[in-house]
Each structure stands twice: as structure tokens, then as C-alpha cells.
Design a protein around this motif. Structure first.
Motif, PDB file in Angstrom:
ATOM      1  N   VAL A  23      59.944  66.516 -10.911  1.00  0.00           N
ATOM      2  CA  VAL A  23      60.230  66.261 -12.320  1.00  0.00           C
ATOM      3  C   VAL A  23      61.721  66.470 -12.551  1.00  0.00           C
ATOM      4  N   LEU A  24      62.368  65.438 -13.067  1.00  0.00           N
ATOM      5  CA  LEU A  24      63.768  65.567 -13.467  1.00  0.00           C
ATOM      6  C   LEU A  24      63.803  65.935 -14.946  1.00  0.00           C
ATOM      7  N   THR A  25      64.287  67.114 -15.252  1.00  0.00           N
ATOM      8  CA  THR A  25      64.297  67.611 -16.626  1.00  0.00           C
ATOM      9  C   THR A  25      65.553  68.427 -16.854  1.00  0.00           C
ATOM     10  N   ASP A  26      65.920  68.586 -18.123  1.00  0.00           N
ATOM     11  CA  ASP A  26      67.126  69.360 -18.425  1.00  0.00           C
ATOM     12  C   ASP A  26      66.835  70.849 -18.630  1.00  0.00           C
ATOM     13  N   HIS A  27      65.549  71.234 -18.634  1.00  0.00           N
ATOM     14  CA  HIS A  27      65.144  72.638 -18.785  1.00  0.00           C
ATOM     15  C   HIS A  27      65.635  73.264 -20.088  1.00  0.00           C
ATOM     16  N   GLN A  28      65.875  72.435 -21.086  1.00  0.00           N
ATOM     17  CA  GLN A  28      66.313  72.961 -22.368  1.00  0.00           C
ATOM     18  C   GLN A  28      65.110  73.242 -23.267  1.00  0.00           C
ATOM     19  N   GLU A  29      65.352  74.022 -24.333  1.00  0.00           N
ATOM     20  CA  GLU A  29      64.323  74.240 -25.335  1.00  0.00           C
ATOM     21  C   GLU A  29      64.111  72.957 -26.123  1.00  0.00           C
ATOM     22  N   TRP A  30      62.908  72.802 -26.703  1.00  0.00           N
ATOM     23  CA  TRP A  30      62.613  71.607 -27.475  1.00  0.00           C
ATOM     24  C   TRP A  30      63.542  71.454 -28.674  1.00  0.00           C
ATOM     25  N   LEU A  37      72.347  60.826 -22.152  1.00  0.00           N
ATOM     26  CA  LEU A  37      71.948  60.174 -20.908  1.00  0.00           C
ATOM     27  C   LEU A  37      72.066  58.658 -21.036  1.00  0.00           C
ATOM     28  N   PRO A  38      72.251  57.962 -19.935  1.00  0.00           N
ATOM     29  CA  PRO A  38      72.354  56.499 -20.004  1.00  0.00           C
ATOM     30  C   PRO A  38      71.035  55.876 -20.434  1.00  0.00           C
ATOM     31  N   GLN A  39      71.115  54.823 -21.245  1.00  0.00           N
ATOM     32  CA  GLN A  39      69.923  54.122 -21.689  1.00  0.00           C
ATOM     33  C   GLN A  39      69.527  52.992 -20.754  1.00  0.00           C
ATOM     34  N   GLU A  40      70.456  52.463 -19.992  1.00  0.00           N
ATOM     35  CA  GLU A  40      70.195  51.295 -19.174  1.00  0.00           C
ATOM     36  C   GLU A  40      69.120  51.593 -18.130  1.00  0.00           C
ATOM     37  N   PRO A  41      68.038  50.832 -18.121  1.00  0.00           N
ATOM     38  CA  PRO A  41      66.989  51.047 -17.113  1.00  0.00           C
ATOM     39  C   PRO A  41      67.508  50.965 -15.680  1.00  0.00           C
ATOM     40  N   ALA A  42      68.510  50.107 -15.438  1.00  0.00           N
ATOM     41  CA  ALA A  42      69.034  49.968 -14.081  1.00  0.00           C
ATOM     42  C   ALA A  42      69.623  51.282 -13.568  1.00  0.00           C
ATOM     43  N   ALA A  43      70.154  52.096 -14.472  1.00  0.00           N
ATOM     44  CA  ALA A  43      70.706  53.393 -14.048  1.00  0.00           C
ATOM     45  C   ALA A  43      69.610  54.298 -13.512  1.00  0.00           C
ATOM     46  N   TRP A  44      68.457  54.262 -14.163  1.00  0.00           N
ATOM     47  CA  TRP A  44      67.343  55.102 -13.723  1.00  0.00           C
ATOM     48  C   TRP A  44      66.706  54.540 -12.454  1.00  0.00           C
ATOM     49  N   VAL A  56      57.668  56.058  -9.448  1.00  0.00           N
ATOM     50  CA  VAL A  56      58.413  56.785 -10.467  1.00  0.00           C
ATOM     51  C   VAL A  56      57.791  56.510 -11.825  1.00  0.00           C
ATOM     52  N   VAL A  57      57.594  57.564 -12.601  1.00  0.00           N
ATOM     53  CA  VAL A  57      57.129  57.431 -13.983  1.00  0.00           C
ATOM     54  C   VAL A  57      58.317  57.714 -14.891  1.00  0.00           C
ATOM     55  N   ALA A  58      58.762  56.713 -15.633  1.00  0.00           N
ATOM     56  CA  ALA A  58      59.880  56.867 -16.563  1.00  0.00           C
ATOM     57  C   ALA A  58      59.312  56.989 -17.974  1.00  0.00           C
ATOM     58  N   ASP A  59      59.511  58.121 -18.594  1.00  0.00           N
ATOM     59  CA  ASP A  59      58.966  58.392 -19.930  1.00  0.00           C
ATOM     60  C   ASP A  59      60.036  58.074 -20.965  1.00  0.00           C
ATOM     61  N   SER A  85      62.035  43.970 -16.314  1.00  0.00           N
ATOM     62  CA  SER A  85      62.664  43.139 -15.287  1.00  0.00           C
ATOM     63  C   SER A  85      62.921  43.889 -13.980  1.00  0.00           C
ATOM     64  N   LEU A  86      62.757  45.203 -13.978  1.00  0.00           N
ATOM     65  CA  LEU A  86      62.966  45.952 -12.746  1.00  0.00           C
ATOM     66  C   LEU A  86      61.856  45.630 -11.740  1.00  0.00           C
ATOM     67  N   PRO A  87      62.132  45.745 -10.445  1.00  0.00           N
ATOM     68  CA  PRO A  87      61.119  45.408  -9.437  1.00  0.00           C
ATOM     69  C   PRO A  87      59.858  46.266  -9.561  1.00  0.00           C
ATOM     70  N   PHE A  88      58.708  45.608  -9.571  1.00  0.00           N
ATOM     71  CA  PHE A  88      57.402  46.263  -9.531  1.00  0.00           C
ATOM     72  C   PHE A  88      57.174  47.215 -10.699  1.00  0.00           C
ATOM     73  N   THR A  89      57.643  46.812 -11.875  1.00  0.00           N
ATOM     74  CA  THR A  89      57.456  47.635 -13.064  1.00  0.00           C
ATOM     75  C   THR A  89      56.148  47.272 -13.755  1.00  0.00           C
ATOM     76  N   VAL A  90      55.354  48.291 -14.087  1.00  0.00           N
ATOM     77  CA  VAL A  90      54.142  48.106 -14.879  1.00  0.00           C
ATOM     78  C   VAL A  90      54.349  48.831 -16.201  1.00  0.00           C
ATOM     79  N   PRO A  91      54.510  48.105 -17.310  1.00  0.00           N
ATOM     80  CA  PRO A  91      54.716  48.768 -18.603  1.00  0.00           C
ATOM     81  C   PRO A  91      53.437  49.470 -19.058  1.00  0.00           C
ATOM     82  N   VAL A  92      53.586  50.649 -19.624  1.00  0.00           N
ATOM     83  CA  VAL A  92      52.468  51.385 -20.223  1.00  0.00           C
ATOM     84  C   VAL A  92      52.831  51.658 -21.678  1.00  0.00           C
ATOM     85  N   LEU A  93      52.124  51.016 -22.589  1.00  0.00           N
ATOM     86  CA  LEU A  93      52.350  51.221 -24.015  1.00  0.00           C
ATOM     87  C   LEU A  93      51.416  52.323 -24.505  1.00  0.00           C
TER      88      LEU A  93
END
Length: 211
Positions: A23-30, A37-44, A56-59, A85-93
């Protein structure tokens, strides 16, 4: 960043079966302000490739319908389309299993249809906000969505998640775990139906060099 640095930044969580997920997290309080952080999906996607993760699960939290409409009005590619548009992406709404929740979801689906987003490999998660049967409006929306998306999965209400999040996964209800497994199977089925089984190798982004 090197692969060693990326993996060192991730928290390790052990499954009951002996597996490990990160899990990649900032460990900060809510209550703390979010990090810039960058918004561009390509960065992630680049980060996921650097970490050599197979899945990878991108929330994300951006409102899909607003994003699609705003992008069309401004003549640009929106975040939703960029993620798809990223390779092998399955959107979850994800939407609340309530009248207001399914209305927002139906608006997002209509906007996605207009933009030609891949609804055939999209999975919808309807999340219950309390115990008991779903309202009639939610059941009707579920029936309508079945013919338009890859799968519709119902996620039951679990007070453990509402109170402590995923801090104590061992205390989740069995039906919650069953819904999670069903959701994973639906995502994999959508991916395999679109790109085949096994999945072909994904493209690996080139390393960025800063001079």
C-alpha cells in the motif's frame, strides 16, 4: 527513483494465505491536508511499472460524470478517459446503493456512453449504506446496468469498515470478504474477455532521465 526505493516506500500487508500486498500511503491523519500529487494517470502507471507490480488498484475520487462533461466542454482529454486508455485497465465505478447514489451513477454511465468509454469492461460496485434490502430504485438501476456494463457487484454494509476502515481486516464480515472476492473475479473476467487469457505482457514505460 529506483525499484528498491519504490518498494521501500510501500507498506507491507500480509494475507492469511501468506501472500503480501503493498500500500502506497502518506500515513497522515484524515484531518491533514492532502499531499500535492500528480493527477495524470500515466504518472501512476509509470510508478506501478517501476514497482514491478503485476496488478495495481488505483483509488481515485474524481466525479466521473463531471469530469467527462467538463473535458468535452473544454476540448481536452479528461482523467476518466486517460485512466481507461492505460494498458489492461478495468474501470470500477463505485456508488452508494441509495436513490441519490444510483442517480449519480446513471448520469456517469450516460456520459461514458456519449464519450465512448469502455463500459463493456467496466465493473460497477453498489455499496450498501445500511442493513436491509435495497430500495426499489436501486434494484431497478441494477437491472438496467446489467445490460450496459461488464458486471454489477453488490457490496454489503459492514460497520467495521465504517468505524475503522481497513485497520483491522481480520474483523471484516464473511459476506464482505465474499463480495470482495466476487469483485476481483469480475475485474479479472472483464480483463480476460477483452484481452484474452493469459493476458499479454503490458507495455513498460521508459525511464525518465532528468539532466
Amino acid at each position: 527513483m529506483t525499484r528498491r526505493q519504490v518498494l521501500a516506500a510501500a507498506s507491507r500487508c500480509h494475507t492469511a494465505e501468506g501472500g503480501i500486498w503493498h500500500v502506497l500511503t502518506d500515513h497522515q491523519e484524515w484531518s491533514d491536508a492532502p499531499l500535492p500529487l500528480p493527477q495524470e494517470p500515466a504518472a501512476w502507471y509509470q510508478l506501478a511499472a517501476a514497482g514491478a507490480w503485476q496488478a495495481v488498484v488505483a483509488d481515485t475520487s474524481h466525479p466521473v460524470a463531471h469530469d467527462l462533461v467538463a473535458a468535452r466542454a473544454q476540448g481536452r482529454t479528461g482523467l476518466s478517459a486517460a485512466w481507461c486508455s492505460l494498458p489492461f485497465t478495468v474501470p470500477v465505478l463505485c456508488a452508494a446503493a441509495s436513490g441519490a447514489g444510483v442517480l449519480a451513477l446513471q448520469s456517469a454511465v450516460q456520459a461514458a456512453i456519449a464519450e465512448g468509454l469502455p463500459l463493456q469492461r467496466t465493473v460497477v460496485a453498489l455499496v450498501a449504506t445500511g442493513d436491509g434490502r435495497w430500495p426499489a430504485q436501486v434494484r431497478a438501476a441494477e437491472t438496467m446496468l446489467q445490460a450496459r456494463v461488464g458486471a454489477v457487484i453488490g457490496v454489503p454494509y459492514d460497520p467495521q469498515i465504517r468505524s475503522t476502515g481497513m485497520a483491522q481486516p481480520g474483523r471484516l464480515k464473511p459476506r464482505t470478504l465474499a463480495a470482495a472476492s466476487e469483485l476481483v473475479r469480475a475485474v479479472l473476467a472483464a480483463a480476460h474477455a477483452t484481452w484474452g487469457e493469459p493476458l499479454p505482457p503490458a507495455a513498460v514505460p521508459a525511464a525518465a532521465h532528468v539532466l
